[in-house]
Scaffold this motif. Sequence first.
Motif, PDB file in Angstrom:
ATOM      1  N   VAL A 159       0.836  -1.200   0.000  1.00  0.00           N
ATOM      2  CA  VAL A 159       0.000   0.000   0.000  1.00  0.00           C
ATOM      3  C   VAL A 159       0.872   1.252   0.000  1.00  0.00           C
ATOM      4  O   VAL A 159       0.534   2.258  -0.641  1.00  0.00           O
ATOM      5  CB  VAL A 159      -0.949  -0.013   1.210  1.00  0.00           C
ATOM      6  N   ALA A 160       1.988   1.208   0.708  1.00  0.00           N
ATOM      7  CA  ALA A 160       2.915   2.345   0.690  1.00  0.00           C
ATOM      8  C   ALA A 160       3.420   2.598  -0.719  1.00  0.00           C
ATOM      9  O   ALA A 160       3.570   3.755  -1.148  1.00  0.00           O
ATOM     10  CB  ALA A 160       4.077   2.086   1.640  1.00  0.00           C
ATOM     11  N   GLY A 161       3.678   1.528  -1.460  1.00  0.00           N
ATOM     12  CA  GLY A 161       4.109   1.687  -2.847  1.00  0.00           C
ATOM     13  C   GLY A 161       3.050   2.358  -3.703  1.00  0.00           C
ATOM     14  O   GLY A 161       3.357   3.225  -4.529  1.00  0.00           O
ATOM     15  N   LEU A 162       1.790   1.984  -3.506  1.00  0.00           N
ATOM     16  CA  LEU A 162       0.698   2.620  -4.255  1.00  0.00           C
ATOM     17  C   LEU A 162       0.556   4.089  -3.881  1.00  0.00           C
ATOM     18  O   LEU A 162       0.296   4.941  -4.740  1.00  0.00           O
ATOM     19  CB  LEU A 162      -0.611   1.876  -3.994  1.00  0.00           C
ATOM     20  N   ALA A 163       0.733   4.397  -2.586  1.00  0.00           N
ATOM     21  CA  ALA A 163       0.656   5.801  -2.156  1.00  0.00           C
ATOM     22  C   ALA A 163       1.765   6.616  -2.807  1.00  0.00           C
ATOM     23  O   ALA A 163       1.538   7.753  -3.255  1.00  0.00           O
ATOM     24  CB  ALA A 163       0.752   5.889  -0.633  1.00  0.00           C
ATOM     25  N   GLY A 164       2.969   6.045  -2.891  1.00  0.00           N
ATOM     26  CA  GLY A 164       4.077   6.753  -3.521  1.00  0.00           C
ATOM     27  C   GLY A 164       3.901   6.938  -5.012  1.00  0.00           C
ATOM     28  O   GLY A 164       4.444   7.873  -5.599  1.00  0.00           O
ATOM     29  N   LEU A 165       3.128   6.055  -5.644  1.00  0.00           N
ATOM     30  CA  LEU A 165       2.842   6.179  -7.072  1.00  0.00           C
ATOM     31  C   LEU A 165       1.594   7.007  -7.356  1.00  0.00           C
ATOM     32  O   LEU A 165       1.265   7.242  -8.521  1.00  0.00           O
ATOM     33  CB  LEU A 165       2.673   4.787  -7.698  1.00  0.00           C
ATOM     34  N   THR A 166       0.901   7.419  -6.303  1.00  0.00           N
ATOM     35  CA  THR A 166      -0.297   8.232  -6.480  1.00  0.00           C
ATOM     36  C   THR A 166       0.018   9.717  -6.407  1.00  0.00           C
ATOM     37  O   THR A 166      -0.532  10.527  -7.161  1.00  0.00           O
ATOM     38  CB  THR A 166      -1.350   7.868  -5.405  1.00  0.00           C
ATOM     39  N   HIS A 167       0.902  10.090  -5.500  1.00  0.00           N
ATOM     40  CA  HIS A 167       1.288  11.493  -5.341  1.00  0.00           C
ATOM     41  C   HIS A 167       2.682  11.505  -4.716  1.00  0.00           C
ATOM     42  O   HIS A 167       3.006  10.669  -3.875  1.00  0.00           O
ATOM     43  CB  HIS A 167       0.289  12.211  -4.436  1.00  0.00           C
ATOM     44  N   PHE A 168       3.490  12.468  -5.109  1.00  0.00           N
ATOM     45  CA  PHE A 168       4.847  12.501  -4.574  1.00  0.00           C
ATOM     46  C   PHE A 168       4.875  12.811  -3.079  1.00  0.00           C
ATOM     47  O   PHE A 168       5.831  12.457  -2.388  1.00  0.00           O
ATOM     48  CB  PHE A 168       5.707  13.499  -5.350  1.00  0.00           C
ATOM     49  N   TYR A 169       3.834  13.456  -2.550  1.00  0.00           N
ATOM     50  CA  TYR A 169       3.760  13.611  -1.091  1.00  0.00           C
ATOM     51  C   TYR A 169       3.571  12.255  -0.425  1.00  0.00           C
ATOM     52  O   TYR A 169       4.005  12.052   0.708  1.00  0.00           O
ATOM     53  CB  TYR A 169       2.633  14.566  -0.712  1.00  0.00           C
ATOM     54  N   GLY A 170       2.890  11.335  -1.097  1.00  0.00           N
ATOM     55  CA  GLY A 170       2.801   9.972  -0.584  1.00  0.00           C
ATOM     56  C   GLY A 170       4.166   9.318  -0.543  1.00  0.00           C
ATOM     57  O   GLY A 170       4.515   8.626   0.421  1.00  0.00           O
ATOM     58  N   LEU A 171       4.957   9.557  -1.590  1.00  0.00           N
ATOM     59  CA  LEU A 171       6.323   9.019  -1.622  1.00  0.00           C
ATOM     60  C   LEU A 171       7.173   9.637  -0.515  1.00  0.00           C
ATOM     61  O   LEU A 171       7.904   8.923   0.188  1.00  0.00           O
ATOM     62  CB  LEU A 171       6.949   9.299  -2.989  1.00  0.00           C
ATOM     63  N   PHE A 172       7.085  10.954  -0.350  1.00  0.00           N
ATOM     64  CA  PHE A 172       7.867  11.607   0.713  1.00  0.00           C
ATOM     65  C   PHE A 172       7.479  11.064   2.090  1.00  0.00           C
ATOM     66  O   PHE A 172       8.332  10.883   2.958  1.00  0.00           O
ATOM     67  CB  PHE A 172       7.637  13.114   0.682  1.00  0.00           C
ATOM     68  N   LEU A 173       6.185  10.804   2.273  1.00  0.00           N
ATOM     69  CA  LEU A 173       5.712  10.285   3.546  1.00  0.00           C
ATOM     70  C   LEU A 173       6.256   8.882   3.798  1.00  0.00           C
ATOM     71  O   LEU A 173       6.662   8.549   4.927  1.00  0.00           O
ATOM     72  CB  LEU A 173       4.183  10.283   3.558  1.00  0.00           C
ATOM     73  N   VAL A 174       6.275   8.052   2.773  1.00  0.00           N
ATOM     74  CA  VAL A 174       6.805   6.690   2.901  1.00  0.00           C
ATOM     75  C   VAL A 174       8.292   6.729   3.245  1.00  0.00           C
ATOM     76  O   VAL A 174       8.778   5.977   4.109  1.00  0.00           O
ATOM     77  CB  VAL A 174       6.556   5.905   1.600  1.00  0.00           C
ATOM     78  N   LEU A 175       9.034   7.611   2.603  1.00  0.00           N
ATOM     79  CA  LEU A 175      10.463   7.735   2.897  1.00  0.00           C
ATOM     80  C   LEU A 175      10.692   8.243   4.319  1.00  0.00           C
ATOM     81  O   LEU A 175      11.610   7.777   5.019  1.00  0.00           O
ATOM     82  CB  LEU A 175      11.129   8.676   1.894  1.00  0.00           C
ATOM     83  N   ALA A 176       9.847   9.195   4.761  1.00  0.00           N
ATOM     84  CA  ALA A 176       9.960   9.679   6.139  1.00  0.00           C
ATOM     85  C   ALA A 176       9.657   8.565   7.134  1.00  0.00           C
ATOM     86  O   ALA A 176      10.324   8.446   8.178  1.00  0.00           O
ATOM     87  CB  ALA A 176       9.007  10.856   6.351  1.00  0.00           C
ATOM     88  N   ALA A 177       8.666   7.723   6.821  1.00  0.00           N
ATOM     89  CA  ALA A 177       8.332   6.595   7.704  1.00  0.00           C
ATOM     90  C   ALA A 177       9.486   5.603   7.768  1.00  0.00           C
ATOM     91  O   ALA A 177       9.799   5.055   8.830  1.00  0.00           O
ATOM     92  CB  ALA A 177       7.050   5.916   7.220  1.00  0.00           C
ATOM     93  N   ALA A 178      10.124   5.357   6.624  1.00  0.00           N
ATOM     94  CA  ALA A 178      11.273   4.441   6.613  1.00  0.00           C
ATOM     95  C   ALA A 178      12.406   4.990   7.477  1.00  0.00           C
ATOM     96  O   ALA A 178      13.035   4.249   8.243  1.00  0.00           O
ATOM     97  CB  ALA A 178      11.747   4.226   5.176  1.00  0.00           C
ATOM     98  N   ALA A 179      12.646   6.294   7.376  1.00  0.00           N
ATOM     99  CA  ALA A 179      13.706   6.907   8.188  1.00  0.00           C
ATOM    100  C   ALA A 179      13.368   6.839   9.673  1.00  0.00           C
ATOM    101  O   ALA A 179      14.227   6.507  10.501  1.00  0.00           O
ATOM    102  CB  ALA A 179      13.901   8.360   7.748  1.00  0.00           C
ATOM    103  N   TRP A 180      12.117   7.148  10.011  1.00  0.00           N
ATOM    104  CA  TRP A 180      11.713   7.118  11.420  1.00  0.00           C
ATOM    105  C   TRP A 180      11.793   5.710  11.996  1.00  0.00           C
ATOM    106  O   TRP A 180      12.334   5.499  13.097  1.00  0.00           O
ATOM    107  CB  TRP A 180      10.294   7.678  11.560  1.00  0.00           C
ATOM    108  N   GLY A 196       8.660  -0.349  -0.722  1.00  0.00           N
ATOM    109  CA  GLY A 196       7.466   0.277  -1.273  1.00  0.00           C
ATOM    110  C   GLY A 196       7.755   1.579  -1.988  1.00  0.00           C
ATOM    111  O   GLY A 196       7.034   1.964  -2.913  1.00  0.00           O
ATOM    112  N   ALA A 197       8.817   2.282  -1.579  1.00  0.00           N
ATOM    113  CA  ALA A 197       9.154   3.568  -2.204  1.00  0.00           C
ATOM    114  C   ALA A 197       9.831   3.391  -3.561  1.00  0.00           C
ATOM    115  O   ALA A 197       9.891   4.358  -4.337  1.00  0.00           O
ATOM    116  CB  ALA A 197      10.055   4.368  -1.269  1.00  0.00           C
ATOM    117  N   LEU A 198      10.319   2.205  -3.871  1.00  0.00           N
ATOM    118  CA  LEU A 198      11.091   2.009  -5.096  1.00  0.00           C
ATOM    119  C   LEU A 198      10.308   2.355  -6.367  1.00  0.00           C
ATOM    120  O   LEU A 198      10.854   3.017  -7.258  1.00  0.00           O
ATOM    121  CB  LEU A 198      11.617   0.579  -5.155  1.00  0.00           C
ATOM    122  N   PRO A 199       9.036   1.916  -6.510  1.00  0.00           N
ATOM    123  CA  PRO A 199       8.314   2.287  -7.740  1.00  0.00           C
ATOM    124  C   PRO A 199       8.174   3.797  -7.909  1.00  0.00           C
ATOM    125  O   PRO A 199       8.329   4.314  -9.019  1.00  0.00           O
ATOM    126  CB  PRO A 199       6.941   1.616  -7.558  1.00  0.00           C
TER     127      PRO A 199
END
Length: 474
Positions: A159-180, A196-199
């Motif tokens: 689902v994180a991958g789909l969010a990152g492919l839907t909007h770049f803010y979704g991608l930024f959020l996924v990357l922030a979650a990975a860092a946290w 999930g951020a790779l796509p």
Amino acid sequence: MKRSWLLLVLAVCLAFGLRALLLIDATALWSDELYSVGKSFQPSFSSLLAMLREDTHPPAYYGLLWLWGHLVGQSPVSLRLLSWLAYLAGGLVMVRQAMALGQEDIRSRVAAVAALLVFCSPYPIRFAIEGKSYAVLVLLVALAWWWRRSARPFAYGAVAGLAGLTHFYGLFLVLAAAAWDGWQRRWTVAAAALIGALPGLAWMAYAADYLFSSRAGSWIGAPDYALLEETLARGLGHWPLPKLALILLLLVALRSWGGLRRVPWPESALLDQSGLMPSLLMVLGVVAVSFVKPMAFSRYFVVLLPAVVPVLAVQIGGLELNRFGRGCGLVVLALMLASWWGPGFSELDAGVGGVREQDQFRLISQRTSGLADRYSPRERLFNLSDRMEAAMGRIPSPSVPWGGKADLKQRLQEQDQPQQLWLASSGPPPAMARKLKPLLSQLEQAGFHCEPQAIDLTHARLLRCRSEAMGRSE
């Protein structure tokens, strides 16, 4: 919480949701929605991908919309209906997440507060019937936080991958979650987020020529106070600062006479499991980068809803108040709901003069239906508007499309010049005047005189331009 109160909350939420649905076609598609039509309602999926390479957003929403359009039809209603269904689904996920995060003895109150926030507040209502990716993005982020809290890394990563492919803010959020999560040494969920951020990162590389050019996000300014105020207005509705003052006054009253012993700070586990900590980390990163490359935009912060709503619901639902305190809280809640029901719907309801994002393409399409020689600086959007109006059966399919500045120049150079032409534009009045000026100059040099024809429209201009030779013959 009493059953009668829960039924009342359900009725209020249904009223807001159904009102949004009934207004689904009340206002014209605005420019960004028309761009969604142009991107997604393509004859083939390969055509869609080729077009999106020159776009600010990744492809998942537009691919879903392409499929949706082929299944249920391509019209303004089907465009916005997808968002409304996502608004419902995302709201249910956020309510369920809030209940899971709250203590068992207050879950009914937590659910009631969460439901009012996700189904009635301005942010979700505004995007519930807009042909853009925001409602779908909120649903995907809500699901991502649900699976992250549930320690389901495979579902979370997908689902994180789909969010990152839907909007770049979704991608930024996924990357922030990975860092946290990496910082917290939760390696499994951190790895799931990174995978999930790779796509999304791959799509960013695919569209890098456009994304890293000066054209991408050129309408976004550097962070300032206006960004904060506009974001608050989207979250609280009209008059955000007076509403914040009212909430602070309520807290003072509750602390003094309402039985509130202290204003509790959210527990660290709640901030973590809700996804609020990664969300705040993303906001800090986006705002910091925006001083160099502006990308902080109030609309995009809708991505914070799935983390903010459960935390607010748990905190509000856990307040222990006396009778006076509960009464004060209900009064403030009623005032907030009234403001959300009235002014909160004003832009979505044409019956009260609503004009969405200062665009009136629909009315120009209807008033110029059947006319020849129509030109505009926004010809692509008018052609898309005509297409959608024809799909709704409000106008016949145009036989001749709108032309732009180059088309007008070519038409004026033809030996058989027209005696009458039409110019139009839509948007904020200063922008309309600026964009129409080059076309008006061409016509004046060719001996045409233009007169306004749609003086009742606040955010559109329609001009009938006749040659001076025609005027003398009359």
